[in-house]
Motif scaffolding. Structure first.
Motif, mmCIF file in Angstrom:
data_model
loop_
_atom_site.group_PDB
_atom_site.id
_atom_site.type_symbol
_atom_site.label_atom_id
_atom_site.label_comp_id
_atom_site.label_asym_id
_atom_site.label_seq_id
_atom_site.Cartn_x
_atom_site.Cartn_y
_atom_site.Cartn_z
ATOM 1 N N ILE A 36 39.596 -35.316 32.004
ATOM 2 C CA ILE A 36 39.310 -36.439 32.887
ATOM 3 C C ILE A 36 39.723 -37.747 32.226
ATOM 4 O O ILE A 36 39.339 -38.819 32.656
ATOM 5 C CB ILE A 36 37.823 -36.471 33.321
ATOM 6 N N ASP A 37 40.528 -37.625 31.170
ATOM 7 C CA ASP A 37 41.083 -38.810 30.532
ATOM 8 C C ASP A 37 42.151 -39.406 31.443
ATOM 9 O O ASP A 37 42.856 -38.678 32.144
ATOM 10 C CB ASP A 37 41.723 -38.441 29.187
ATOM 11 N N PRO A 38 42.311 -40.724 31.425
ATOM 12 C CA PRO A 38 43.351 -41.345 32.248
ATOM 13 C C PRO A 38 44.735 -41.013 31.694
ATOM 14 O O PRO A 38 44.871 -40.638 30.522
ATOM 15 C CB PRO A 38 43.049 -42.842 32.122
ATOM 16 N N PRO A 39 45.771 -41.147 32.513
ATOM 17 C CA PRO A 39 47.134 -40.838 32.054
ATOM 18 C C PRO A 39 47.570 -41.643 30.826
ATOM 19 O O PRO A 39 48.428 -41.199 30.074
ATOM 20 C CB PRO A 39 48.011 -41.189 33.259
ATOM 21 N N THR A 40 46.968 -42.778 30.617
ATOM 22 C CA THR A 40 47.349 -43.624 29.478
ATOM 23 C C THR A 40 46.565 -43.312 28.209
ATOM 24 O O THR A 40 46.769 -43.963 27.188
ATOM 25 C CB THR A 40 47.137 -45.104 29.834
ATOM 26 N N ALA A 41 45.702 -42.305 28.246
ATOM 27 C CA ALA A 41 44.855 -41.988 27.091
ATOM 28 C C ALA A 41 45.701 -41.565 25.899
ATOM 29 O O ALA A 41 46.705 -40.874 26.046
ATOM 30 C CB ALA A 41 43.877 -40.880 27.439
ATOM 31 N N ASP B 168 44.093 -40.014 23.296
ATOM 32 C CA ASP B 168 43.437 -38.789 22.862
ATOM 33 C C ASP B 168 42.843 -38.124 24.098
ATOM 34 O O ASP B 168 42.395 -38.780 25.010
ATOM 35 C CB ASP B 168 42.346 -39.072 21.823
ATOM 36 N N LEU B 169 42.916 -36.833 24.130
ATOM 37 C CA LEU B 169 42.371 -36.085 25.269
ATOM 38 C C LEU B 169 41.054 -35.474 24.822
ATOM 39 O O LEU B 169 40.988 -34.345 24.371
ATOM 40 C CB LEU B 169 43.365 -35.018 25.728
ATOM 41 N N ASP B 170 39.993 -36.274 24.949
ATOM 42 C CA ASP B 170 38.697 -35.827 24.449
ATOM 43 C C ASP B 170 37.608 -35.842 25.510
ATOM 44 O O ASP B 170 36.450 -35.599 25.206
ATOM 45 C CB ASP B 170 38.270 -36.666 23.242
ATOM 46 N N ASP B 171 37.965 -36.133 26.748
ATOM 47 C CA ASP B 171 36.990 -36.127 27.835
ATOM 48 C C ASP B 171 37.400 -35.054 28.845
ATOM 49 O O ASP B 171 38.510 -35.082 29.370
ATOM 50 C CB ASP B 171 36.935 -37.490 28.522
ATOM 51 N N ALA B 172 36.512 -34.092 29.066
ATOM 52 C CA ALA B 172 36.860 -32.986 29.947
ATOM 53 C C ALA B 172 35.603 -32.443 30.613
ATOM 54 O O ALA B 172 34.486 -32.782 30.233
ATOM 55 C CB ALA B 172 37.552 -31.885 29.151
ATOM 56 N N LEU B 173 35.815 -31.611 31.613
ATOM 57 C CA LEU B 173 34.693 -30.944 32.272
ATOM 58 C C LEU B 173 35.143 -29.582 32.751
ATOM 59 O O LEU B 173 36.333 -29.299 32.833
ATOM 60 C CB LEU B 173 34.151 -31.786 33.435
ATOM 61 N N HIS B 174 34.170 -28.750 33.037
ATOM 62 C CA HIS B 174 34.444 -27.472 33.676
ATOM 63 C C HIS B 174 33.270 -27.182 34.598
ATOM 64 O O HIS B 174 32.193 -27.762 34.474
ATOM 65 C CB HIS B 174 34.665 -26.337 32.658
ATOM 66 N N VAL B 175 33.493 -26.311 35.552
ATOM 67 C CA VAL B 175 32.486 -26.015 36.568
ATOM 68 C C VAL B 175 32.218 -24.529 36.558
ATOM 69 O O VAL B 175 33.152 -23.721 36.544
ATOM 70 C CB VAL B 175 32.971 -26.467 37.964
ATOM 71 N N ASP B 176 30.965 -24.162 36.565
ATOM 72 C CA ASP B 176 30.555 -22.768 36.694
ATOM 73 C C ASP B 176 29.745 -22.635 37.975
ATOM 74 O O ASP B 176 28.865 -23.460 38.252
ATOM 75 C CB ASP B 176 29.644 -22.331 35.533
ATOM 76 N N GLU B 177 30.039 -21.595 38.753
ATOM 77 C CA GLU B 177 29.261 -21.335 39.949
ATOM 78 C C GLU B 177 27.929 -20.728 39.529
ATOM 79 O O GLU B 177 27.885 -19.786 38.728
ATOM 80 C CB GLU B 177 30.004 -20.373 40.870
ATOM 81 N N GLN B 178 26.853 -21.260 40.056
ATOM 82 C CA GLN B 178 25.501 -20.779 39.750
ATOM 83 C C GLN B 178 24.997 -19.899 40.887
ATOM 84 O O GLN B 178 25.383 -20.106 42.040
ATOM 85 C CB GLN B 178 24.555 -21.964 39.533
ATOM 86 N N PRO B 179 24.159 -18.939 40.595
ATOM 87 C CA PRO B 179 23.698 -18.017 41.634
ATOM 88 C C PRO B 179 22.870 -18.691 42.716
ATOM 89 O O PRO B 179 22.760 -18.201 43.823
ATOM 90 C CB PRO B 179 22.856 -16.984 40.883
ATOM 91 N N ASP B 180 22.290 -19.846 42.419
ATOM 92 C CA ASP B 180 21.473 -20.522 43.427
ATOM 93 C C ASP B 180 22.271 -21.630 44.072
ATOM 94 O O ASP B 180 21.858 -22.464 44.742
ATOM 95 C CB ASP B 180 20.191 -21.054 42.809
#
Length: 98
Positions: free
Chosen positions: A79-84, A86-98
């Motif tokens: 989720i770093d901007p194109p001008t970053a 260093d690439l040190d900001d990120a996320l991931h998504v997991d589907e939860q059963p609820d």
């Protein structure tokens, strides 16, 4: 005239969800075609080889890996901007059963 979109299939990238196919699709969406490496500018390959050599210094040492959580099996998005610088900001998504 038709109410349906007209298209032509020009190639198959792979199965949805396969990492390689998804990577090629993301790159293609940005106008980068890696399915035909002969069309890739030789100057880029030369610059890459000069910058990384055999790529060994791009590997994370084992002692460093033991200090980190392993997300290599997850689909992680920067989720770093194109001008970053260093690439040190990120996320991931997991589907939860609820």
């Amino acid at each position: 005239n038709t109410a349906y979109a007209m298209a032509e299939i020009v190639g198959v990238l792979g199965e949805v969800g396969q990492r390689d196919a998804e990577t090629v699709a993301l790159l293609a969406n940005e106008g980068i075609d890696i399915t035909h490496p002969e069309n890739f500018p030789a100057a880029v390959d030369e610059q890459l080889a000069a910058a990384v050599g055999d790529g060994e210094h791009w590997r994370i040492p084992v002692e460093e890996r033991t200090k980190r959580r392993d997300f290599t099996a997850k689909r992680v998005f920067s989720i770093d901007p194109p001008t970053a610088r260093d690439l040190d900001d990120a996320l991931h998504v997991d589907e939860q059963p609820d």
